[in-house]
Design a protein around this motif. Structure first.
Motif, PDB file in Angstrom:
ATOM      1  N   PRO A   1       0.848  -1.231  -0.026  1.00 27.98           N
ATOM      2  CA  PRO A   1       0.157  -0.041   0.115  1.00 27.98           C
ATOM      3  C   PRO A   1       0.797   1.330   0.091  1.00 27.98           C
ATOM      4  O   PRO A   1       0.335   2.240  -0.406  1.00 27.98           O
ATOM      5  N   PHE A   2       2.034   1.160   0.544  1.00 25.68           N
ATOM      6  CA  PHE A   2       2.720   2.325   0.512  1.00 25.68           C
ATOM      7  C   PHE A   2       3.604   2.471  -0.903  1.00 25.68           C
ATOM      8  O   PHE A   2       4.481   3.352  -0.860  1.00 25.68           O
ATOM      9  N   SER A   3       3.644   1.640  -1.649  1.00 25.09           N
ATOM     10  CA  SER A   3       4.147   2.033  -2.956  1.00 25.09           C
ATOM     11  C   SER A   3       3.126   2.322  -4.058  1.00 25.09           C
ATOM     12  O   SER A   3       3.362   2.583  -5.102  1.00 25.09           O
ATOM     13  N   SER A   4       1.918   2.308  -3.615  1.00 25.26           N
ATOM     14  CA  SER A   4       0.729   2.926  -4.495  1.00 25.26           C
ATOM     15  C   SER A   4       0.966   3.925  -4.743  1.00 25.26           C
ATOM     16  O   SER A   4       1.258   4.914  -4.189  1.00 25.26           O
ATOM     17  N   LYS A   5       0.357   4.362  -6.044  1.00 18.16           N
ATOM     18  CA  LYS A   5       0.408   5.904  -6.778  1.00 18.16           C
ATOM     19  C   LYS A   5      -0.148   7.021  -5.631  1.00 18.16           C
ATOM     20  O   LYS A   5       0.151   7.811  -5.440  1.00 18.16           O
ATOM     21  N   THR A   6      -1.436   6.354  -5.020  1.00 20.90           N
ATOM     22  CA  THR A   6      -2.046   7.317  -4.241  1.00 20.90           C
ATOM     23  C   THR A   6      -1.362   7.615  -3.118  1.00 20.90           C
ATOM     24  O   THR A   6      -1.279   8.957  -2.786  1.00 20.90           O
ATOM     25  N   TYR A   7      -0.605   6.795  -2.524  1.00 20.77           N
ATOM     26  CA  TYR A   7       0.233   7.013  -1.273  1.00 20.77           C
ATOM     27  C   TYR A   7       1.203   7.887  -1.525  1.00 20.77           C
ATOM     28  O   TYR A   7       1.599   8.969  -1.012  1.00 20.77           O
TER      29      TYR A   7
ATOM     30  N   GLU B   1       9.192  11.999  -7.872  1.00 20.19           N
ATOM     31  CA  GLU B   1       9.521  10.745  -7.330  1.00 20.19           C
ATOM     32  C   GLU B   1      11.034  10.083  -8.451  1.00 20.19           C
ATOM     33  O   GLU B   1      10.729  10.631  -9.565  1.00 20.19           O
ATOM     34  N   ILE B   2      11.474   9.291  -7.816  1.00 19.99           N
ATOM     35  CA  ILE B   2      12.711   8.960  -8.495  1.00 19.99           C
ATOM     36  C   ILE B   2      12.559   7.297  -8.239  1.00 19.99           C
ATOM     37  O   ILE B   2      12.409   6.875  -7.198  1.00 19.99           O
ATOM     38  N   SER B   3      12.966   6.515  -9.267  1.00 28.09           N
ATOM     39  CA  SER B   3      12.727   5.197  -9.138  1.00 28.09           C
ATOM     40  C   SER B   3      14.081   4.530 -10.016  1.00 28.09           C
ATOM     41  O   SER B   3      14.781   5.292 -10.869  1.00 28.09           O
ATOM     42  N   PHE B   4      14.589   3.400  -9.354  1.00 27.84           N
ATOM     43  CA  PHE B   4      15.725   2.857  -9.920  1.00 27.84           C
ATOM     44  C   PHE B   4      15.506   1.435 -10.242  1.00 27.84           C
ATOM     45  O   PHE B   4      14.633   0.767  -9.597  1.00 27.84           O
ATOM     46  N   SER B   5      15.847   1.152 -11.791  1.00 26.72           N
ATOM     47  CA  SER B   5      15.590   0.197 -12.564  1.00 26.72           C
ATOM     48  C   SER B   5      15.870  -1.242 -11.693  1.00 26.72           C
ATOM     49  O   SER B   5      15.275  -2.160 -11.899  1.00 26.72           O
ATOM     50  N   PHE B   6      16.959  -1.214 -10.718  1.00 24.08           N
ATOM     51  CA  PHE B   6      17.383  -2.405 -10.383  1.00 24.08           C
ATOM     52  C   PHE B   6      16.415  -2.847  -8.906  1.00 24.08           C
ATOM     53  O   PHE B   6      16.725  -3.837  -8.465  1.00 24.08           O
TER      54      PHE B   6
ATOM     55  N   ASN C   1      12.734  -2.862  -7.116  1.00 25.28           N
ATOM     56  CA  ASN C   1      11.423  -2.731  -7.017  1.00 25.28           C
ATOM     57  C   ASN C   1      10.695  -2.870  -5.673  1.00 25.28           C
ATOM     58  O   ASN C   1      11.056  -3.595  -4.860  1.00 25.28           O
ATOM     59  N   GLY C   2       9.706  -1.932  -5.462  1.00 25.27           N
ATOM     60  CA  GLY C   2       8.804  -1.990  -4.288  1.00 25.27           C
ATOM     61  C   GLY C   2       8.776  -0.574  -3.626  1.00 25.27           C
ATOM     62  O   GLY C   2       7.944  -0.534  -2.743  1.00 25.27           O
ATOM     63  N   THR C   3       9.480   0.293  -4.072  1.00 21.00           N
ATOM     64  CA  THR C   3       9.615   1.579  -3.411  1.00 21.00           C
ATOM     65  C   THR C   3      10.406   2.334  -4.343  1.00 21.00           C
ATOM     66  O   THR C   3      11.264   2.011  -5.384  1.00 21.00           O
ATOM     67  N   SER C   4      10.115   3.800  -4.216  1.00 16.61           N
ATOM     68  CA  SER C   4      10.482   5.022  -5.104  1.00 16.61           C
ATOM     69  C   SER C   4      11.176   5.916  -3.921  1.00 16.61           C
ATOM     70  O   SER C   4      10.970   5.827  -2.884  1.00 16.61           O
ATOM     71  N   PHE C   5      11.933   6.632  -4.592  1.00 15.36           N
ATOM     72  CA  PHE C   5      12.841   7.642  -3.860  1.00 15.36           C
ATOM     73  C   PHE C   5      12.482   9.189  -4.023  1.00 15.36           C
ATOM     74  O   PHE C   5      11.920   9.740  -4.900  1.00 15.36           O
TER      75      PHE C   5
ATOM     76  N   LEU D   1       6.736   7.306   7.804  1.00 20.72           N
ATOM     77  CA  LEU D   1       5.381   7.111   8.014  1.00 20.72           C
ATOM     78  C   LEU D   1       4.888   5.770   7.369  1.00 20.72           C
ATOM     79  O   LEU D   1       3.600   5.689   7.849  1.00 20.72           O
ATOM     80  N   THR D   2       5.347   5.093   6.758  1.00 24.77           N
ATOM     81  CA  THR D   2       5.124   3.781   6.519  1.00 24.77           C
ATOM     82  C   THR D   2       5.145   2.963   7.769  1.00 24.77           C
ATOM     83  O   THR D   2       5.758   3.185   8.616  1.00 24.77           O
ATOM     84  N   LYS D   3       4.269   1.606   7.192  1.00 28.54           N
ATOM     85  CA  LYS D   3       4.384   0.823   8.461  1.00 28.54           C
ATOM     86  C   LYS D   3       5.256  -0.744   7.990  1.00 28.54           C
ATOM     87  O   LYS D   3       4.872  -1.736   8.402  1.00 28.54           O
ATOM     88  N   GLY D   4       6.117  -0.160   7.070  1.00 32.34           N
ATOM     89  CA  GLY D   4       6.841  -1.470   6.521  1.00 32.34           C
ATOM     90  C   GLY D   4       7.261  -1.516   5.083  1.00 32.34           C
ATOM     91  O   GLY D   4       6.117  -1.565   4.269  1.00 32.34           O
ATOM     92  N   ILE D   5       8.426  -1.150   4.606  1.00 32.94           N
ATOM     93  CA  ILE D   5       8.632  -1.381   2.974  1.00 32.94           C
ATOM     94  C   ILE D   5       9.408  -2.555   2.818  1.00 32.94           C
ATOM     95  O   ILE D   5      10.055  -3.188   3.555  1.00 32.94           O
ATOM     96  N   THR D   6       8.721  -3.402   1.803  1.00 30.63           N
ATOM     97  CA  THR D   6       9.360  -4.335   1.104  1.00 30.63           C
ATOM     98  C   THR D   6       9.973  -3.978  -0.302  1.00 30.63           C
ATOM     99  O   THR D   6       9.300  -3.262  -0.835  1.00 30.63           O
ATOM    100  N   TYR D   7      11.152  -4.595  -0.585  1.00 25.01           N
ATOM    101  CA  TYR D   7      11.416  -4.401  -2.092  1.00 25.01           C
ATOM    102  C   TYR D   7      12.280  -5.709  -2.438  1.00 25.01           C
ATOM    103  O   TYR D   7      12.641  -6.669  -1.706  1.00 25.01           O
ATOM    104  N   THR D   8      12.512  -5.597  -3.579  1.00 24.22           N
ATOM    105  CA  THR D   8      13.303  -6.744  -4.470  1.00 24.22           C
ATOM    106  C   THR D   8      14.370  -6.069  -5.092  1.00 24.22           C
ATOM    107  O   THR D   8      14.206  -4.904  -5.568  1.00 24.22           O
ATOM    108  N   LEU D   9      15.209  -6.787  -5.363  1.00 25.68           N
ATOM    109  CA  LEU D   9      16.579  -6.302  -6.262  1.00 25.68           C
ATOM    110  C   LEU D   9      16.588  -7.242  -7.606  1.00 25.68           C
ATOM    111  O   LEU D   9      16.580  -8.386  -7.438  1.00 25.68           O
TER     112      LEU D   9
END
Length: 415
Positions: A5-11, A25-30, A32-36, A52-60
């Motif tokens: 939910p914390f990577s949704s466009k709305t959020y 918003e900045i994204s890195f191609s390597f 996935n799961g969050t932007s910067f 303010l998120t309640k947990g970020i998950t990502y993959t490389l």
């Protein structure tokens, strides 16, 4: 991995609007799961949502990252260690440093079929009796209704709930005499704007407890896969005699099990109730991704790590709590503390017709000072508030009569 939910466009768009309006918003191609977003002055890139998120998950991804982040340092807040995350970096020049910060607590519900099964497997017989007693007392003394707003809610009803949500939080922390970051105007405005569309998108939910039409408890939840995340919760302190907080958790567990959610996550931060209810403890880490062979990112990462280690040290010493209490006193020094009245209850064995009485309405806010005594009376005598009549004894200061179906009690308020 399903979208957080914390990577949704709305959020992300709403967060940037409130906290980083001039940035993008900045994204890195390597990754996935969050932007910067970029931190000013230094080549530091921080996850959108920050703390303010309640947990970020990502993959490389396995692609080469040398040309992507070069001398940049990526800082990702609040990565729960119970998530399975691919941490493999293809280039050995780069590393992920983990900085442990907050404890996390959740209830893993996969082994339970329903609420009764959970209770039997989790609590002793005496504890189950107490919890069930609180729930039965609450529901017999008041006209209690529970509702989860998930997927749909009218804007008008949403605004009513959120305004009362704020009022209850202010009332709670005024009683505790400490500040709450959620009530910072900028932060609360963000929550109010972002939650409504996220409910409609099934990324958030509001669980509300009513006494009749009065809102007495609210929990803001986020939805991540089959996990219900308890983000902010509050209950009306007037109902503390009935352990409304525990009843609220029981109903959240029941809702999760009925709707095939396999986790109720209390998220970050230690509270006694989280420890008491959870069956899985975990940690929230901050992740730093950087080139360990390059001088600038190495120096930046070292400084960031030392900063957060120092913050955690001060947190362990509870200096943050003392600061919040001090800040509350400074900010609210002009507010006269409303000290609750003590009271004495005396059951009447004789008719009270000799008293000169005036009936009053407990529903009027000007009579709120009677609630503590009235709720004590309801709890002890298992009376329903719908059967109660309240009278002021006119020729006696701070003296009242509670007349119920079975028991009539004289109430003397005391300082």
């Amino acid at each position: 991995m399903n979208s957080s939910p914390f990577s949704s466009k709305t959020y992300t768009n709403t967060w940037l609007k409130h906290f980083h309006l001039k940035g993008h918003e900045i994204s890195f191609s390597f990754l996935n799961g969050t932007s910067f977003y970029k931190y000013p002055l230094f080549p530091i890139y921080i996850n959108v949502g920050r703390n303010l998120t309640k947990g970020i998950t990502y993959t490389l991804e396995t692609e080469e990252i040398t040309g992507v982040i070069k001398n940049k340092v990526l800082l990702i807040y609040d990565v729960p260690d119970y998530f399975t995350i691919n941490h493999g970096l293809p280039n050995r020049k780069f590393t992920i440093a983990r900085i442990t910060q907050y404890p996390g607590f959740l209830i893993d519900l996969k082994l339970f079929t329903d609420l009764n099964n959970f209770m039997v497997e989790t609590f002793s017989k005496s504890s189950r009796y107490k919890l069930n007693k609180f729930k039965k007392k609450l529901e017999s003394c008041f006209n209690i209704k529970y509702k989860m707003f998930y997927g749909q809610i009218s804007e008008r009803e949403y605004n009513t709930i959120f305004d009362q949500f704020e009022n209850l939080l202010r009332k709670r922390f005024l009683q505790k005499e400490t500040t709450n970051n959620n009530l910072d105007p900028k932060e609360w405005t963000f929550y109010k704007e972002v939650t409504y569309p996220m409910i409609l998108e099934n990324n958030a939910a509001l669980f509300v407890t009513y006494n009749g039409d009065q809102i007495i408890a609210v929990t803001l939840n986020y939805i991540h896969n089959n996990t219900l995340i308890d983000a902010i919760t509050v209950f009306d302190i007037d109902y503390s005699k009935f352990s409304l907080g525990s009843v609220n958790i029981l109903k959240l567990i029941e809702w999760c099990l009925e709707n095939k959610f396999d986790k109720l996550d209390f998220s970050k931060g230690y509270f006694d109730y989280k420890k008491r209810w959870c069956n899985l403890e975990y940690k929230f880490d901050y992740h730093l991704i950087y080139n360990k062979k390059a001088l600038l990112p190495k120096a930046i990462a070292f400084t960031i790590k030392k900063y957060f280690i120092a913050k955690q040290f001060l947190r362990d010493k509870k200096l943050n709590e003392r600061f919040h209490e001090f800040y509350f006193l400074v900010k609210n020094r002009s507010i006269k503390k409303n000290i609750p009245l003590g009271f004495n209850l005396q059951e009447l064995s004789k008719p009270y017709t000799e008293f000169q009485l005036k009936e009053i309405s407990i529903l009027e806010s000007r009579n709120d000072y009677l609630k503590k005594a009235l709720f004590e009376y309801l709890y002890i005598n298992n009376e329903s508030i719908s059967n109660i009549r309240v009278y002021k004894i006119l020729n006696s200061e701070k003296t009242y009569i509670f007349q119920g179906r079975d028991v009539t009690t004289k109430v003397q308020l005391e300082r």
